[in-house]
Motif scaffolding. Structure first.
Motif, short mmCIF file in Angstrom:
data_model
loop_
_atom_site.label_atom_id
_atom_site.label_comp_id
_atom_site.label_asym_id
_atom_site.label_seq_id
_atom_site.Cartn_x
_atom_site.Cartn_y
_atom_site.Cartn_z
N PHE A 6 0.83 -1.19 0.00
CA PHE A 6 0.00 0.00 0.00
C PHE A 6 0.88 1.26 0.00
O PHE A 6 1.71 1.44 0.88
N ASP A 8 1.01 5.50 -0.31
CA ASP A 8 0.34 6.79 -0.13
C ASP A 8 0.99 7.78 -1.10
O ASP A 8 2.19 8.05 -1.01
N ILE A 71 0.18 1.71 6.01
CA ILE A 71 0.76 2.19 4.75
C ILE A 71 2.20 1.69 4.68
O ILE A 71 3.01 1.92 5.58
N LEU A 289 -4.44 5.71 -3.08
CA LEU A 289 -4.55 6.13 -1.69
C LEU A 289 -3.84 7.47 -1.47
O LEU A 289 -2.81 7.75 -2.08
N ARG A 303 -7.14 3.24 4.80
CA ARG A 303 -7.30 1.92 4.16
C ARG A 303 -8.65 1.30 4.45
O ARG A 303 -9.32 0.77 3.56
N SER A 304 -9.07 1.35 5.70
CA SER A 304 -10.30 0.65 6.06
C SER A 304 -11.53 1.28 5.42
O SER A 304 -12.47 0.57 5.05
N LEU A 315 -9.52 -2.41 -3.05
CA LEU A 315 -8.35 -1.90 -2.33
C LEU A 315 -7.07 -2.45 -2.93
O LEU A 315 -6.08 -1.72 -3.10
N ALA A 319 -4.05 -0.34 -4.77
CA ALA A 319 -2.64 -0.49 -4.41
C ALA A 319 -1.79 -0.73 -5.64
O ALA A 319 -0.69 -0.18 -5.78
#
Length: 336
Positions: A6, A8, A71, A289, A303-304, A315, A319
């Motif tokens: 993941f 950012d 992250i 993200l 994330r959630s 999701l 990513a």
């Protein structure tokens, strides 16, 4: 099988080494720093920055926060107060190289956790192209971040052409971040310059790229729009209808709504309903993200919220999109 990583793509950072150069007077008298009880402020030819919060320059606290958020990698961009678009031309390139060198040096000990978007000296397109190439080829930048306008000029300004060409040639995505937002004289209360002005200026910027023909002239350019792309996803119907009804920009190769596939949109929208609508309009494959760290406008549970709203498969797709946009970062096993 690789574990999902993941990334950012919307976060801000200013390296201590760059601050030290400003303190040493390397960019004086155009840029200076003053220390106040709450933190340093930086003065440029046409104004003074906000107070810099300590977290802006602290990678250790940042790593702890990333771990809490789940992250793995954060791609850093400079603080928008340091854009320096009012600097004299003879100083601007050195100033932005300092920002890029500071970021590259700071993250060199943790290449598994950080990358960076370069800062470039606009409005000078040739200088910006040179600084971008240096940042990408020598320092390892994955792209650049620029403002949604350059001293009030739209992004279809012909002076930016050399920079667009370099971004294409280097396959370096350009992240747009609102700055100097439109109608600020009417947005001075209730924090509206941030709450409403920021997404509105992103919408204007994307509109200028579409209607100004930049996307047609530079078909390989890729843009990341922060704050969910502002109001662009919800305005394209009106833009498309209005263009036809009023005969605007007749030479465009496509309808305005068909250019959404030239942009990527971060997930900083705060609302599950808005995130769901955004995904429905632009497609999950166009989302990445974002956190906006270290500001208080960071959405909780980045994330959630995505997983709960769009699902775990979405999701994972998001990513993968972020990884492809920052592909110059060498892949390592995600931090856990």
């Amino acid at each position: 099988m690789e574990t999902t990583e993941f990334r950012d793509l919307h976060a801000h950072y200013l390296a201590p080494a760059t601050i030290a150069r400003i303190r040493a007077g390397d960019f004086a008298p155009a840029v200076s720093v003053s220390d106040e009880e709450s933190g340093p402020r930086f003065t440029f030819p046409t104004g003074t920055s906000r107070t810099m919060q300590p977290a802006m320059a602290d990678l250790d606290d940042r790593l702890r926060h990333l771990d809490e958020c789940g992250i793995d990698v954060q791609v850093l961009s400079t603080w928008i107060d340091m854009f320096g678009y009012d600097l004299p031309e003879e100083l601007a390139a050195d100033f932005h190289r300092s920002i890029n060198e500071g970021m590259a040096e700071a993250i060199s000990s943790r290449p598994d956790r950080f990358g960076f978007f370069a800062s470039v000296p606009l409005p000078w397109g040739d200088a910006a192209a040179d600084v971008l190439e240096d940042a990408v080829t020598r320092l390892g930048a994955v792209g650049s971040m620029i403002g949604t306008n350059i001293n009030g000029r739209y992004l279809d300004d012909e002076r930016l052409t050399p920079f667009w060409r370099a971004s294409e040639r280097l396959d370096a995505p350009v992240e747009l971040h609102p700055v100097n937002v439109a109608a600020v004289d009417r947005l001075h209360t209730h924090e509206f310059a941030n709450f409403l002005g920021n997404p509105f200026d992103t919408t204007i910027a994307a509109g200028s790229l579409i209607f100004g023909g930049v996307l047609d002239r530079h078909p390989a350019l890729r843009f990341v729009l922060v704050h969910g792309g502002g109001y662009l996803p919800y305005a394209v119907g009106r833009l498309s209808h209005g263009r036809t009804a009023r005969g605007v920009a007749p030479d465009l190769l496509r309808r305005p709504d068909e250019y959404l596939d030239r942009f990527f949109f971060d997930t900083v929208v705060y609302s599950p309903a808005v995130l769901s609508a955004l995904a429905s309009i632009v497609g999950v494959s166009r989302l990445v993200l974002g956190t906006d760290y270290p500001f208080d406008m960071e959405p909780p549970a980045v994330r959630s919220m995505v997983a709960e709203t769009l699902g775990e498969d979405a999701l994972a797709s998001i990513a993968g999109t972020a990884r492809s946009l920052s592909c110059r970062l060498e892949y390592v096993e995600p931090h856990r």
